[in-house]
Write a protein that holds these residues in place. Sequence first.
Motif, mmCIF file in Angstrom:
data_model
loop_
_atom_site.group_PDB
_atom_site.id
_atom_site.type_symbol
_atom_site.label_atom_id
_atom_site.label_comp_id
_atom_site.label_asym_id
_atom_site.label_seq_id
_atom_site.Cartn_x
_atom_site.Cartn_y
_atom_site.Cartn_z
ATOM 1 N N SER A 1 -9.940 -1.871 1.644
ATOM 2 C CA SER A 1 -9.121 -2.879 0.960
ATOM 3 C C SER A 1 -9.870 -3.478 -0.219
ATOM 4 C CB SER A 1 -8.719 -3.986 1.954
ATOM 5 O OG SER A 1 -8.021 -3.459 3.047
ATOM 6 N N LEU A 2 -10.438 -2.616 -1.018
ATOM 7 C CA LEU A 2 -11.267 -3.081 -2.128
ATOM 8 C C LEU A 2 -10.452 -3.842 -3.159
ATOM 9 C CD1 LEU A 2 -13.533 0.043 -2.419
ATOM 10 C CD2 LEU A 2 -14.354 -2.300 -2.152
ATOM 11 N N LYS A 3 -11.112 -4.843 -3.745
ATOM 12 C CA LYS A 3 -10.498 -5.707 -4.743
ATOM 13 C C LYS A 3 -11.284 -5.596 -6.049
ATOM 14 C CE LYS A 3 -9.475 -9.072 -1.089
ATOM 15 N NZ LYS A 3 -9.667 -10.472 -0.637
ATOM 16 N N PRO A 4 -10.656 -5.909 -7.166
ATOM 17 C CA PRO A 4 -11.398 -5.877 -8.439
ATOM 18 C C PRO A 4 -12.657 -6.743 -8.419
ATOM 19 C CG PRO A 4 -9.060 -5.975 -8.869
ATOM 20 C CD PRO A 4 -9.223 -6.133 -7.382
ATOM 21 N N GLU A 5 -12.610 -7.848 -7.678
ATOM 22 C CA GLU A 5 -13.785 -8.720 -7.604
ATOM 23 C C GLU A 5 -14.932 -8.126 -6.784
ATOM 24 O OE1 GLU A 5 -10.599 -9.513 -6.914
ATOM 25 O OE2 GLU A 5 -10.461 -10.924 -5.217
ATOM 26 N N GLN B 1 -9.294 2.609 -7.070
ATOM 27 C CA GLN B 1 -8.231 1.645 -7.332
ATOM 28 C C GLN B 1 -8.235 0.539 -6.288
ATOM 29 O OE1 GLN B 1 -4.577 3.936 -7.555
ATOM 30 N NE2 GLN B 1 -4.744 4.031 -9.790
ATOM 31 N N ALA B 2 -7.710 -0.593 -6.673
ATOM 32 C CA ALA B 2 -7.599 -1.709 -5.730
ATOM 33 C C ALA B 2 -6.825 -1.259 -4.494
ATOM 34 C CB ALA B 2 -6.906 -2.881 -6.397
ATOM 35 N N GLY B 3 -7.336 -1.681 -3.333
ATOM 36 C CA GLY B 3 -6.749 -1.276 -2.073
ATOM 37 C C GLY B 3 -7.376 -0.030 -1.483
ATOM 38 N N VAL C 1 -13.862 -1.290 -9.137
ATOM 39 C CA VAL C 1 -12.529 -1.327 -8.550
ATOM 40 C C VAL C 1 -11.541 -1.720 -9.642
ATOM 41 C CG1 VAL C 1 -11.076 -2.259 -6.723
ATOM 42 C CG2 VAL C 1 -13.553 -2.026 -6.359
ATOM 43 N N SER C 2 -10.621 -0.825 -9.935
ATOM 44 C CA SER C 2 -9.641 -1.093 -10.993
ATOM 45 C C SER C 2 -8.387 -1.731 -10.403
ATOM 46 C CB SER C 2 -9.273 0.203 -11.702
ATOM 47 O OG SER C 2 -8.664 1.106 -10.795
#
Length: 119
Positions: A84-88, A13-15, A117-118
Amino acid sequence: QVQLVESGGGLVQAGGSLRLSCAASGRTFSGYSMGWFRQAPGKGREFVASISWSWNTNYADSVKGRFAISRDNAKNMVLLEMNSLKPEDTAVYYCAADSASRPSAYTYWGQGTQVTVSS
């Protein structure tokens, strides 16, 4: 000849966070520059991060402060800690290696690992 095998991709998931690993064959791993690249659907391959044999690191602006590259020469591995992953950030991530200290093009490539990343 260097063979590279990536692992650690998945759905997050995002984040969230993921750690990618790249296992390299070859007895001269410590002398190689290592890089991570990614390719999102419908886009070209882009640079993410690199680490030289002397531990100099470089990052794409889009991942600075969120991703960290490191290497373990004893295990012939390079890691990419992604926070801190992002959908992009969704893409196939590739590990690359080259004997040059500042390669303009990498010689050896892995098969890639998918990161999704959702939102």
